[in-house]
Design a protein around this motif. Sequence first.
Motif, short mmCIF file in Angstrom:
data_model
loop_
_atom_site.label_atom_id
_atom_site.label_comp_id
_atom_site.label_asym_id
_atom_site.label_seq_id
_atom_site.Cartn_x
_atom_site.Cartn_y
_atom_site.Cartn_z
N ALA A 187 -11.20 1.59 -0.58
CA ALA A 187 -10.29 2.06 -1.50
C ALA A 187 -11.13 2.89 -2.69
O ALA A 187 -10.27 3.74 -3.37
CB ALA A 187 -9.86 0.86 -2.13
N ALA A 221 -6.67 1.16 4.38
CA ALA A 221 -6.46 -0.19 3.67
C ALA A 221 -5.24 -0.94 4.42
O ALA A 221 -5.56 -2.35 4.29
CB ALA A 221 -6.03 0.26 2.44
N ILE A 235 -3.61 3.36 -6.15
CA ILE A 235 -3.20 3.83 -4.89
C ILE A 235 -2.52 5.26 -4.65
O ILE A 235 -3.05 5.96 -4.00
CB ILE A 235 -2.00 2.88 -4.35
CG1 ILE A 235 -2.74 1.33 -4.20
CG2 ILE A 235 -1.42 3.21 -2.65
CD1 ILE A 235 -1.60 0.31 -3.87
N GLU A 236 -2.06 5.54 -5.67
CA GLU A 236 -1.68 6.93 -5.72
C GLU A 236 -2.66 7.97 -5.57
O GLU A 236 -2.36 9.13 -5.07
CB GLU A 236 -0.75 7.26 -7.29
CG GLU A 236 0.28 6.37 -7.43
CD GLU A 236 -0.20 5.03 -7.97
OE1 GLU A 236 -1.18 4.91 -8.51
OE2 GLU A 236 0.76 4.27 -8.02
N GLN A 242 -7.05 6.89 3.80
CA GLN A 242 -7.51 5.65 3.17
C GLN A 242 -6.47 4.58 2.90
O GLN A 242 -6.65 3.43 3.02
CB GLN A 242 -8.11 5.99 1.75
CG GLN A 242 -9.26 6.98 1.45
CD GLN A 242 -9.80 7.03 0.08
OE1 GLN A 242 -9.04 7.93 -0.60
NE2 GLN A 242 -10.64 6.45 -0.51
N THR A 243 -5.23 5.22 2.77
CA THR A 243 -4.08 4.20 2.76
C THR A 243 -3.90 3.43 3.90
O THR A 243 -3.57 2.35 3.96
CB THR A 243 -2.88 4.83 2.09
OG1 THR A 243 -3.00 5.34 1.00
CG2 THR A 243 -1.70 3.95 1.84
N PRO A 267 3.33 1.27 -4.48
CA PRO A 267 2.37 0.90 -5.24
C PRO A 267 3.15 0.15 -6.34
O PRO A 267 2.32 -0.73 -6.96
CB PRO A 267 1.62 2.16 -5.79
CG PRO A 267 2.12 3.46 -4.81
CD PRO A 267 3.24 2.98 -3.96
N TRP A 275 -4.16 9.78 2.32
CA TRP A 275 -3.35 9.11 3.40
C TRP A 275 -4.37 8.20 4.32
O TRP A 275 -3.70 7.16 4.83
CB TRP A 275 -2.50 10.12 4.08
CG TRP A 275 -3.35 10.97 5.07
CD1 TRP A 275 -3.95 12.34 4.86
CD2 TRP A 275 -3.73 10.75 6.44
NE1 TRP A 275 -4.62 12.63 6.19
CE2 TRP A 275 -4.26 11.69 6.85
CE3 TRP A 275 -3.54 9.49 7.34
CZ2 TRP A 275 -4.65 11.87 8.27
CZ3 TRP A 275 -3.84 9.87 8.52
CH2 TRP A 275 -4.64 10.79 9.02
N LEU A 281 -5.31 7.58 -3.63
CA LEU A 281 -5.91 7.62 -2.40
C LEU A 281 -5.20 8.37 -1.11
O LEU A 281 -4.21 9.03 -1.38
CB LEU A 281 -5.63 6.15 -1.68
CG LEU A 281 -6.34 4.85 -2.24
CD1 LEU A 281 -5.97 3.81 -1.63
CD2 LEU A 281 -7.74 5.10 -2.57
N TRP A 337 0.82 -1.15 -0.01
CA TRP A 337 0.08 0.08 -0.20
C TRP A 337 0.74 1.30 -0.04
O TRP A 337 0.33 2.28 -0.58
CB TRP A 337 -1.05 0.06 1.33
CG TRP A 337 -1.83 -0.90 1.06
CD1 TRP A 337 -2.09 -2.08 1.71
CD2 TRP A 337 -3.15 -0.93 0.17
NE1 TRP A 337 -3.07 -2.90 1.28
CE2 TRP A 337 -4.05 -2.07 0.33
CE3 TRP A 337 -3.80 0.02 -0.59
CZ2 TRP A 337 -4.82 -2.42 -0.29
CZ3 TRP A 337 -4.98 -0.30 -1.23
CH2 TRP A 337 -5.63 -1.49 -1.14
N ILE A 338 1.86 1.27 0.47
CA ILE A 338 2.89 2.45 0.60
C ILE A 338 3.65 2.48 -0.72
O ILE A 338 3.98 3.55 -1.19
CB ILE A 338 3.94 2.36 1.81
CG1 ILE A 338 3.08 2.33 3.21
CG2 ILE A 338 4.78 3.54 1.95
CD1 ILE A 338 3.79 2.02 4.39
N SER A 376 -4.73 -7.20 -0.51
CA SER A 376 -4.03 -6.27 -1.24
C SER A 376 -3.71 -6.45 -2.30
O SER A 376 -4.13 -5.75 -3.33
CB SER A 376 -2.73 -5.79 -0.31
OG SER A 376 -2.97 -5.61 1.18
#
Length: 186
Positions: free
Chosen positions: A136, A72, A61-62, A68-69, A35, A66, A64, A32-33, A50
């Motif tokens: 997400a 997730a 993911i880019e 949301q990440t 992508p 912070w 989303l 998630w951090i 994931s």
Amino acid sequence: MPLTHLVRFSQRMAVVTLMLIAGMLVFNAALWIFPVLGSSDGLGAGFSLSGVMITQLSIKIEMLAWWQTLGAIVVSSVPLIALACGLNHLRRLFQAYAREEYFSSLAAAHLGKVGRSVVLWVISSFICMPILSVLATLHAPPGQRLFTISFTSADFVALFLAGCIAVIARILARASEIDSEIKTFV
């Protein structure tokens, strides 16, 4: 296999299992951090919830926020924590085997908890998938938001294996009782 080899092998398996527990939790967060890890040809293409979100559902993911990440990471970690609990009991089982405690009630209890944790992993994956898909796609335009439910043949196989493990754990518990009776009789 000589006993000393079995003891050493059990010790190694306990260490490998511990590394697997830590690795899967760290890797889940890393998906998630970073992508790029979760791209369709990346390392995480089929990894847990994931991987499904990132590759099969094409979540960007880019895009989303912070929070949301972070959400997730937390939601997708819930099933992995259930699995990690089971793997920890497997590690403890290997440690018992390394101490040559083959027919102990403790070994049977650890094996039974492995089976229960696999069931909990499947159930929590089923519950967390829709939560993760809504989280997400929360800020996606109307018509692009998702509510995903998934139960695959792999889930059925995992439940079957969990049932088999539970039966084997009960057999091991009974073997432990018989072993104790024989030791007290002799």
